[in-house]
Design a protein around this motif. Structure first.
Motif, mmCIF file in Angstrom:
data_model
loop_
_atom_site.group_PDB
_atom_site.id
_atom_site.type_symbol
_atom_site.label_atom_id
_atom_site.label_comp_id
_atom_site.label_asym_id
_atom_site.label_seq_id
_atom_site.Cartn_x
_atom_site.Cartn_y
_atom_site.Cartn_z
ATOM 1 N N ILE A 6 0.834 -1.204 0.000
ATOM 2 C CA ILE A 6 0.000 0.000 0.000
ATOM 3 C C ILE A 6 0.870 1.256 0.000
ATOM 4 C CG2 ILE A 6 -1.591 1.378 1.410
ATOM 5 C CD1 ILE A 6 -2.932 -1.244 2.232
ATOM 6 N N LEU A 7 1.882 1.289 0.873
ATOM 7 C CA LEU A 7 2.773 2.455 0.933
ATOM 8 C C LEU A 7 3.585 2.593 -0.355
ATOM 9 C CD1 LEU A 7 4.140 2.419 4.599
ATOM 10 C CD2 LEU A 7 2.685 4.141 3.546
ATOM 11 N N ALA A 8 4.064 1.479 -0.876
ATOM 12 C CA ALA A 8 4.863 1.531 -2.101
ATOM 13 C C ALA A 8 4.042 2.097 -3.253
ATOM 14 C CB ALA A 8 5.381 0.132 -2.451
ATOM 15 N N TYR A 9 2.813 1.601 -3.439
ATOM 16 C CA TYR A 9 1.973 2.075 -4.534
ATOM 17 C C TYR A 9 1.526 3.521 -4.289
ATOM 18 C CZ TYR A 9 1.779 -2.910 -5.653
ATOM 19 O OH TYR A 9 2.104 -4.200 -5.959
ATOM 20 N N PHE A 10 1.327 3.861 -3.013
ATOM 21 C CA PHE A 10 0.950 5.240 -2.679
ATOM 22 C C PHE A 10 2.018 6.218 -3.168
ATOM 23 C CE2 PHE A 10 1.765 8.738 0.286
ATOM 24 C CZ PHE A 10 0.589 9.469 0.152
ATOM 25 N N PHE A 11 3.278 5.930 -2.878
ATOM 26 C CA PHE A 11 4.349 6.838 -3.286
ATOM 27 C C PHE A 11 4.552 6.815 -4.802
ATOM 28 C CE2 PHE A 11 5.630 6.606 1.228
ATOM 29 C CZ PHE A 11 5.778 7.962 1.474
ATOM 30 N N VAL A 12 4.443 5.648 -5.417
ATOM 31 C CA VAL A 12 4.606 5.561 -6.869
ATOM 32 C C VAL A 12 3.570 6.420 -7.574
ATOM 33 C CG1 VAL A 12 4.371 4.047 -8.874
ATOM 34 C CG2 VAL A 12 5.715 3.299 -6.903
ATOM 35 N N TYR A 13 2.305 6.261 -7.200
ATOM 36 C CA TYR A 13 1.242 6.990 -7.899
ATOM 37 C C TYR A 13 1.151 8.446 -7.443
ATOM 38 C CZ TYR A 13 -0.245 2.635 -9.980
ATOM 39 O OH TYR A 13 -0.275 1.470 -10.715
ATOM 40 N N VAL A 48 -3.546 8.244 -2.754
ATOM 41 C CA VAL A 48 -4.697 7.726 -2.009
ATOM 42 C C VAL A 48 -5.774 7.220 -2.970
ATOM 43 C CG1 VAL A 48 -6.599 8.366 -0.476
ATOM 44 C CG2 VAL A 48 -4.287 9.188 -0.008
ATOM 45 N N GLY A 49 -6.040 7.993 -4.026
ATOM 46 C CA GLY A 49 -7.093 7.611 -4.967
ATOM 47 C C GLY A 49 -6.797 6.319 -5.680
ATOM 48 N N VAL A 50 -5.598 6.195 -6.238
ATOM 49 C CA VAL A 50 -5.262 4.987 -7.003
ATOM 50 C C VAL A 50 -5.164 3.772 -6.096
ATOM 51 C CG1 VAL A 50 -3.534 3.907 -8.472
ATOM 52 C CG2 VAL A 50 -4.107 6.305 -8.804
ATOM 53 N N VAL A 51 -4.543 3.907 -4.932
ATOM 54 C CA VAL A 51 -4.451 2.775 -4.001
ATOM 55 C C VAL A 51 -5.844 2.331 -3.565
ATOM 56 C CG1 VAL A 51 -3.712 2.093 -1.688
ATOM 57 C CG2 VAL A 51 -2.119 3.280 -3.201
ATOM 58 N N SER A 52 -6.738 3.279 -3.333
ATOM 59 C CA SER A 52 -8.108 2.922 -2.948
ATOM 60 C C SER A 52 -8.798 2.126 -4.058
ATOM 61 C CB SER A 52 -8.917 4.186 -2.642
ATOM 62 O OG SER A 52 -8.348 4.901 -1.574
ATOM 63 N N VAL A 53 -8.590 2.555 -5.303
ATOM 64 C CA VAL A 53 -9.188 1.838 -6.429
ATOM 65 C C VAL A 53 -8.607 0.430 -6.541
ATOM 66 C CG1 VAL A 53 -9.332 1.763 -8.957
ATOM 67 C CG2 VAL A 53 -9.811 3.889 -7.740
ATOM 68 N N ILE A 54 -7.269 0.329 -6.479
ATOM 69 C CA ILE A 54 -6.624 -0.985 -6.601
ATOM 70 C C ILE A 54 -7.048 -1.907 -5.464
ATOM 71 C CG2 ILE A 54 -4.398 -2.175 -6.575
ATOM 72 C CD1 ILE A 54 -3.177 0.367 -7.792
ATOM 73 N N PHE A 55 -7.093 -1.349 -4.257
ATOM 74 C CA PHE A 55 -7.411 -2.152 -3.077
ATOM 75 C C PHE A 55 -8.879 -2.577 -3.055
ATOM 76 C CE2 PHE A 55 -8.576 -2.619 1.433
ATOM 77 C CZ PHE A 55 -7.627 -3.563 1.816
ATOM 78 N N SER A 56 -9.779 -1.676 -3.478
ATOM 79 C CA SER A 56 -11.215 -1.918 -3.324
ATOM 80 C C SER A 56 -11.865 -2.576 -4.536
ATOM 81 C CB SER A 56 -11.945 -0.601 -3.039
ATOM 82 O OG SER A 56 -11.385 0.059 -1.937
ATOM 83 N N LEU A 57 -11.314 -2.328 -5.726
ATOM 84 C CA LEU A 57 -12.054 -2.705 -6.943
ATOM 85 C C LEU A 57 -11.376 -3.775 -7.777
ATOM 86 C CD1 LEU A 57 -13.098 0.907 -8.062
ATOM 87 C CD2 LEU A 57 -14.335 -0.685 -6.591
ATOM 88 N N GLN A 58 -10.387 -4.468 -7.225
ATOM 89 C CA GLN A 58 -9.750 -5.534 -7.983
ATOM 90 C C GLN A 58 -10.755 -6.616 -8.377
ATOM 91 O OE1 GLN A 58 -7.042 -5.981 -9.428
ATOM 92 N NE2 GLN A 58 -5.313 -4.982 -8.428
ATOM 93 N N GLY A 59 -11.747 -6.833 -7.526
ATOM 94 C CA GLY A 59 -12.740 -7.865 -7.817
ATOM 95 C C GLY A 59 -13.634 -7.551 -8.998
#
Length: 280
Positions: A6-13, A48-59
């Motif tokens: 989560i932290l890694a993707y947060f900083f990347v995006y 925050v936005g991209v991590v939330s999407v990846i975390f919540s909407l992968q399904g």
């Protein structure tokens, strides 16, 4: 995803979002503008936005339509919540979509929500697998050290930026007080001039009946009014110059962080100091 991912993707995006904002500003204004809220090269809202999407909407990644709609709604909510909370904390609206159709309080609008949905679908379907693959090459211990350093740096940056914004608000409040004092001062000067002219006219009428020559009338009036008035006007002019000097120093002395924020968010509005911020 764990905390590490989560932290890694947060900083990347967050960094990639900052790059997009800077590129957009460069095309629009023809110059470099640090468009982030923070001083460093990161826009946390993108992370925050991209991590939330990846975390919540992968399904929902198998259905493009559901993924698109859910992403647009989720990112729009995050953007609205961020804008609203920052407005309430700092009393300033950092971006304003009021001129766009179907906006909510100027914090979000339908056209940008539709664009965010497209970006999120592209990220989930095409870009995120590449990011996950590349970050997987970083040794876990080294990755933890990097994330700790970046987190500390971002928190320090957040503290510096928040302090600068609070100082900016105090500066705007002082500017408005001086502006009100200048208006009051101007009104007093105008009233005093009016009273002097009125008194002078009355005196002139009284003297006309006593003195035949207008020349003598003028001499007598000058002798009566010039003595004390010149000193009074000088003192008032000094006070006016002092007030203007203080006002100009407030306008021009924002500091590096304050100047960057004003340049980065040219459409920023203050809920309680609109005129002063517009002057800045």
């Amino acid at each position: 995803m764990g905390i590490y991912e989560i932290l890694a993707y947060f900083f990347v995006y967050g960094v990639l979002g900052w790059c997009v904002e800077v590129a957009f500003a460069a095309v629009k204004e023809g110059r470099f503008v640090n468009r982030g809220f923070l001083n460093g090269p990161i826009c946390p809202i993108y992370g925050v936005g991209v991590v939330s999407v990846i975390f919540s909407l992968q399904g929902f990644s198998e259905s493009l339509l559901i993924l698109y709609l859910a992403s647009a709604v989720l990112v729009t909510f995050i953007e609205w919540l961020t804008g609203y909370v920052m407005d309430r904390i700092f009393h300033q609206k950092w971006w304003d979509y009021s001129g766009q159709p179907l906006n909510i309080g100027g914090y979000v609008c339908l056209p940008f929500s539709l664009i965010w949905g497209v970006f999120c679908v592209f990220i989930v379907k095409c870009f995120q697998p590449l990011v996950a693959h590349l970050t997987g090459y970083i040794p876990h211990i080294a990755g933890i050290v990097i994330l700790v350093i970046l987190s500390i740096a971002m928190l320090a940056d957040l503290y510096v930026t928040a302090s600068a914004i609070l100082k900016l608000n105090k500066r705007l409040e002082a500017m408005e007080k001086i502006a009100a004092e200048l208006r009051e001062f101007s009104d007093r000067m105008g009233e005093n001039i009016y009273e002097n002219v009125k008194d002078g006219m009355e005196k002139e009428e009284q003297l006309k009946s006593k003195v035949a020559s207008m020349k003598e009338v003028r001499k007598e009036l000058r002798a009566e009014y010039s003595a004390g008035k010149e000193e009074w006007y000088k003192s008032q002019q000094q006070k006016l110059d002092e007030l203007k000097g203080r006002y100009d120093s407030l306008v021009n002395g924002l500091g590096s962080v304050g100047e960057r924020l004003v340049k980065a968010f040219p459409n920023m509005e203050s809920r309680i100091h609109k005129d002063a911020l517009r002057e800045v």
